[in-house]
Design a protein around this motif. Sequence first.
Motif, PDB file in Angstrom:
ATOM      1  N   PHE A 345       0.849  -1.195   0.000  1.00  0.00           N
ATOM      2  CA  PHE A 345       0.000   0.000   0.000  1.00  0.00           C
ATOM      3  C   PHE A 345       0.879   1.238   0.000  1.00  0.00           C
ATOM      4  O   PHE A 345       1.669   1.456   0.917  1.00  0.00           O
ATOM      5  CB  PHE A 345      -0.921   0.010   1.236  1.00  0.00           C
ATOM      6  CG  PHE A 345      -1.677   1.303   1.406  1.00  0.00           C
ATOM      7  CD1 PHE A 345      -2.671   1.664   0.504  1.00  0.00           C
ATOM      8  CD2 PHE A 345      -1.396   2.168   2.453  1.00  0.00           C
ATOM      9  CE1 PHE A 345      -3.367   2.867   0.648  1.00  0.00           C
ATOM     10  CE2 PHE A 345      -2.095   3.374   2.599  1.00  0.00           C
ATOM     11  CZ  PHE A 345      -3.076   3.717   1.695  1.00  0.00           C
ATOM     12  N   ILE A 346       0.739   2.026  -1.060  1.00  0.00           N
ATOM     13  CA  ILE A 346       1.493   3.282  -1.141  1.00  0.00           C
ATOM     14  C   ILE A 346       0.484   4.426  -1.124  1.00  0.00           C
ATOM     15  O   ILE A 346      -0.333   4.539  -2.037  1.00  0.00           O
ATOM     16  CB  ILE A 346       2.387   3.307  -2.400  1.00  0.00           C
ATOM     17  CG1 ILE A 346       3.430   2.185  -2.292  1.00  0.00           C
ATOM     18  CG2 ILE A 346       3.058   4.685  -2.554  1.00  0.00           C
ATOM     19  CD1 ILE A 346       4.293   1.998  -3.515  1.00  0.00           C
ATOM     20  N   ARG A 374      -0.633  -7.774  -4.536  1.00  0.00           N
ATOM     21  CA  ARG A 374      -1.561  -6.720  -4.884  1.00  0.00           C
ATOM     22  C   ARG A 374      -0.938  -5.400  -4.456  1.00  0.00           C
ATOM     23  O   ARG A 374      -0.587  -5.230  -3.296  1.00  0.00           O
ATOM     24  CB  ARG A 374      -2.849  -6.976  -4.107  1.00  0.00           C
ATOM     25  CG  ARG A 374      -3.943  -6.053  -4.425  1.00  0.00           C
ATOM     26  CD  ARG A 374      -5.187  -6.482  -3.665  1.00  0.00           C
ATOM     27  NE  ARG A 374      -6.149  -5.409  -3.813  1.00  0.00           N
ATOM     28  CZ  ARG A 374      -7.015  -5.045  -2.887  1.00  0.00           C
ATOM     29  NH1 ARG A 374      -7.064  -5.696  -1.737  1.00  0.00           N
ATOM     30  NH2 ARG A 374      -7.848  -4.066  -3.112  1.00  0.00           N
ATOM     31  N   ALA A 375      -0.748  -4.495  -5.415  1.00  0.00           N
ATOM     32  CA  ALA A 375      -0.138  -3.198  -5.085  1.00  0.00           C
ATOM     33  C   ALA A 375      -1.150  -2.086  -5.315  1.00  0.00           C
ATOM     34  O   ALA A 375      -1.608  -1.873  -6.429  1.00  0.00           O
ATOM     35  CB  ALA A 375       1.113  -2.965  -5.931  1.00  0.00           C
ATOM     36  N   LEU A 376      -1.520  -1.390  -4.233  1.00  0.00           N
ATOM     37  CA  LEU A 376      -2.470  -0.281  -4.322  1.00  0.00           C
ATOM     38  C   LEU A 376      -1.712   1.022  -4.234  1.00  0.00           C
ATOM     39  O   LEU A 376      -0.987   1.245  -3.261  1.00  0.00           O
ATOM     40  CB  LEU A 376      -3.412  -0.290  -3.124  1.00  0.00           C
ATOM     41  CG  LEU A 376      -4.705  -1.067  -3.197  1.00  0.00           C
ATOM     42  CD1 LEU A 376      -4.392  -2.501  -2.865  1.00  0.00           C
ATOM     43  CD2 LEU A 376      -5.705  -0.492  -2.230  1.00  0.00           C
ATOM     44  N   ILE A 377      -1.904   1.874  -5.219  1.00  0.00           N
ATOM     45  CA  ILE A 377      -1.285   3.192  -5.141  1.00  0.00           C
ATOM     46  C   ILE A 377      -2.407   4.220  -5.072  1.00  0.00           C
ATOM     47  O   ILE A 377      -3.237   4.319  -5.968  1.00  0.00           O
ATOM     48  CB  ILE A 377      -0.315   3.425  -6.307  1.00  0.00           C
ATOM     49  CG1 ILE A 377       0.733   2.306  -6.256  1.00  0.00           C
ATOM     50  CG2 ILE A 377       0.312   4.813  -6.202  1.00  0.00           C
ATOM     51  CD1 ILE A 377       1.803   2.379  -7.282  1.00  0.00           C
ATOM     52  N   ARG A 405      -5.577   4.481  -7.847  1.00  0.00           N
ATOM     53  CA  ARG A 405      -6.873   4.728  -7.225  1.00  0.00           C
ATOM     54  C   ARG A 405      -7.251   6.203  -7.162  1.00  0.00           C
ATOM     55  O   ARG A 405      -6.436   7.071  -7.419  1.00  0.00           O
ATOM     56  CB  ARG A 405      -6.826   4.180  -5.784  1.00  0.00           C
ATOM     57  CG  ARG A 405      -6.660   2.674  -5.673  1.00  0.00           C
ATOM     58  CD  ARG A 405      -7.871   1.989  -6.216  1.00  0.00           C
ATOM     59  NE  ARG A 405      -7.923   0.582  -5.831  1.00  0.00           N
ATOM     60  CZ  ARG A 405      -8.721   0.108  -4.855  1.00  0.00           C
ATOM     61  NH1 ARG A 405      -9.477   0.908  -4.156  1.00  0.00           N
ATOM     62  NH2 ARG A 405      -8.748  -1.194  -4.593  1.00  0.00           N
ATOM     63  N   GLN A 406      -8.473   6.433  -6.720  1.00  0.00           N
ATOM     64  CA  GLN A 406      -8.895   7.782  -6.330  1.00  0.00           C
ATOM     65  C   GLN A 406      -8.257   8.103  -4.979  1.00  0.00           C
ATOM     66  O   GLN A 406      -7.814   7.211  -4.262  1.00  0.00           O
ATOM     67  CB  GLN A 406     -10.418   7.847  -6.206  1.00  0.00           C
ATOM     68  CG  GLN A 406     -11.170   7.770  -7.517  1.00  0.00           C
ATOM     69  CD  GLN A 406     -11.012   9.029  -8.360  1.00  0.00           C
ATOM     70  OE1 GLN A 406     -10.445  10.026  -7.921  1.00  0.00           O
ATOM     71  NE2 GLN A 406     -11.505   8.960  -9.588  1.00  0.00           N
ATOM     72  N   SER A 428       3.502  -1.209   3.957  1.00  0.00           N
ATOM     73  CA  SER A 428       2.641  -0.053   3.845  1.00  0.00           C
ATOM     74  C   SER A 428       3.403   1.226   4.154  1.00  0.00           C
ATOM     75  O   SER A 428       4.204   1.268   5.084  1.00  0.00           O
ATOM     76  CB  SER A 428       1.468  -0.213   4.822  1.00  0.00           C
ATOM     77  OG  SER A 428       0.664   0.933   4.809  1.00  0.00           O
ATOM     78  N   THR A 429       3.113   2.269   3.379  1.00  0.00           N
ATOM     79  CA  THR A 429       3.780   3.562   3.619  1.00  0.00           C
ATOM     80  C   THR A 429       3.010   4.410   4.621  1.00  0.00           C
ATOM     81  O   THR A 429       3.318   5.570   4.810  1.00  0.00           O
ATOM     82  CB  THR A 429       3.919   4.368   2.317  1.00  0.00           C
ATOM     83  OG1 THR A 429       2.608   4.758   1.880  1.00  0.00           O
ATOM     84  CG2 THR A 429       4.613   3.576   1.240  1.00  0.00           C
ATOM     85  N   SER A 430       1.992   3.818   5.259  1.00  0.00           N
ATOM     86  CA  SER A 430       1.187   4.567   6.217  1.00  0.00           C
ATOM     87  C   SER A 430       1.930   4.664   7.555  1.00  0.00           C
ATOM     88  O   SER A 430       3.149   4.503   7.606  1.00  0.00           O
ATOM     89  CB  SER A 430      -0.173   3.893   6.361  1.00  0.00           C
ATOM     90  OG  SER A 430      -0.006   2.525   6.682  1.00  0.00           O
TER      91      SER A 430
END
Lengths: 468, 203
Positions: A345-346, A374-377, A405-406, A428-430
């Motif tokens: 997750f970025i 699965r990579a979510l940007i 993503r939005q 995750s970058t969070s």
Amino acid sequence: MTQPRTIIEKIWDSHVVTEQPGAPALLYIDLHLVHEVTSPQAFEGLRRRGLKVRRPDLTLATTDHSIPTIDWSLPIADPVAAKQVAQLEANCAEFGIVCHGMKSEGQGVIHVMGPESGATQPGMTVVCGDSHTATHGAFGALAFGIGTSEVENVLATQCLLQRKPLTYQVAVDGRLGRGVSAKDIILALIAKIGTGGGTGCVFEYCGSAIRALSMEERMTVCNMSIEAGARAGLVAPDDTTFQFVKGRLYAPQGADWDAAVARWKKLPTDEGATYDRKVSLDVSALEPMITYGTSPGMGMPVTALVPDPAQAKDAQERDSIAKALHYMDLQPGKPLLGHPIQVVFIGSCTNGRLRDLQDAARVLKGRKVKPGVRALIVPGSQEVKRLAEAEGLDKIFLEAGAEWRQSGCSMCIAMNGDMLRPGEYSVSTSNRNFEGRQGPGGRTLLASPLTAAACAVTGVVTDARTLL
Amino acid sequence: MTKFTPFSSRLVPLPIDNIDTDQIIPARFLKTISKDGLGDQLFYDWRYDAEGRPKPDFILNTPRAKGCRILLAGGNFGCGSSREHAPWALTQFGFRAVISTSFADIFKQNALKNSLLPIVVPKDVHAELFALPEDAEVQVDLASETITLPGGKQTRFPVDSFARQCLLEGVDELGYILLQEAAIAVYESKRTGSINTLRPAAG
Ligand code: SF4
């Protein structure tokens, strides 16, 4: 001559409205940011008491936590989330507050949107019903998170009752090595002083390494002050700050701008001012950092071995490490490098800005996300999304097989359906790796965008420097 | 708010450090626009299995927790997010106090505003409390800022004097701040020009 003061004391002093005996100081708030999760009960409280919002012109809202980050032309599928978002919009309309909601070009995660709209400025007091309000400290503002009762107080009176915080100087010196970023600085600091290390304090980050950071990087550092227990963390404003603010939507213009800059230049800590506490960090030899446990303080260089609870300094630490490793299903004394991961997750208010996406793109360009990963940007705002697309970053991500993503909080907090399945590992970058933060049973490894992107390519925990 | 009165209760021990607000009330329950119903979701992921059935061995699901008013937790309680849903969930479950060696700042503020007393005790007393038998009752008296252990041993816990007064009198802060209106107006007039209003810059 007046006593030398820190920037923290200067901002504090200039915002004290009154100080009655036996009560905390009444502190004036220059900017109140509002989002859908922590505000509904506060607006309800105003209605119950028949109160108005005192300064709608100092209040700015957005929707970010509960909203989907997929197709925005569709209605929000989750009826509870849809109701919450609609409630914020209705509250803002009723009380006369500008809301950069999903229909606005200015929408974004509140701590990305505030600064990029120019609403966040040096010397301000900034609050939001959100603990990562510390982000805005990057501008030399005193910015901190509050609860919903306090949101109601600020809506009604533009003021808060506060005790003066302790001052904590965090001196960060040295030059960052290749592949090492702002995120690694803050993870290293939290690992050093612990998650309660800053309790009761406001950090002032200073030193050559901080001065060398861009505004986006300073925001990454200030953002996670709360993870070290501090309610706020700030950086004295300089030309980097002024250049960032200049020309933005809500920034002062013309003569007002010059007057503002003149005021802001007086903010930095005076020579000879003293702090309640101090710590220093040399980052010359810093390596990319990653967390192995369920608290942001459980961080280590990505090349290090997972710690052994048996070697903890006391029984309490032993128990918490053992409990964390059990949840994470990681073996003490083993390397984390090479450990399989399933999700990347970025995004988020820590690392969802243009600079972060550029870092991710540096690694992903011409490469593929490992099959099965699965990579979510998720860009931090609509503005970040537009800027990234103008540079073609979206194409790099999509060609690599990542999801584009939005903007929103998304898998940082997993309120909107973007979540891990039980047992899955994410890089995750969070900012939080608490149990279940990204979905019940999910396991979070916090790291920088460079590290996260590298892990997406290889499917295992990776030292990004090997791909740069 | 009702007045905070002395009480005594057995303890619910949760000997875990750094209990964060995501554990107290997971984020997916924050989509509510009211304060109701959060007590059932308190410590949800520790309390229920994947099918939503109560886990029989989790302390809150045991007969021991029934009617208890005091949560005895590990250090740095309430770290993480600023969600006031955390004290709302704790009070709705029935808690009136949490005892720990330290609390995260925002949680402490939020708790005090919801008549949930954050009680800080020294490490030795903390250990002593964990060692008490199940049926031992502890007395809490905010006016004198003391807790009393079954043997009569007393420990003082400091509470911010203003917050204490508000709790004892059952009044909230907003009422007090509203009375300062004149001072706020004077302050604002002095700062005209240096308060940046959110009027978009023209053209
Ligand atoms: S991105 Fe994450 S940390 Fe930031 S405001 Fe959203 S939920 Fe909170």
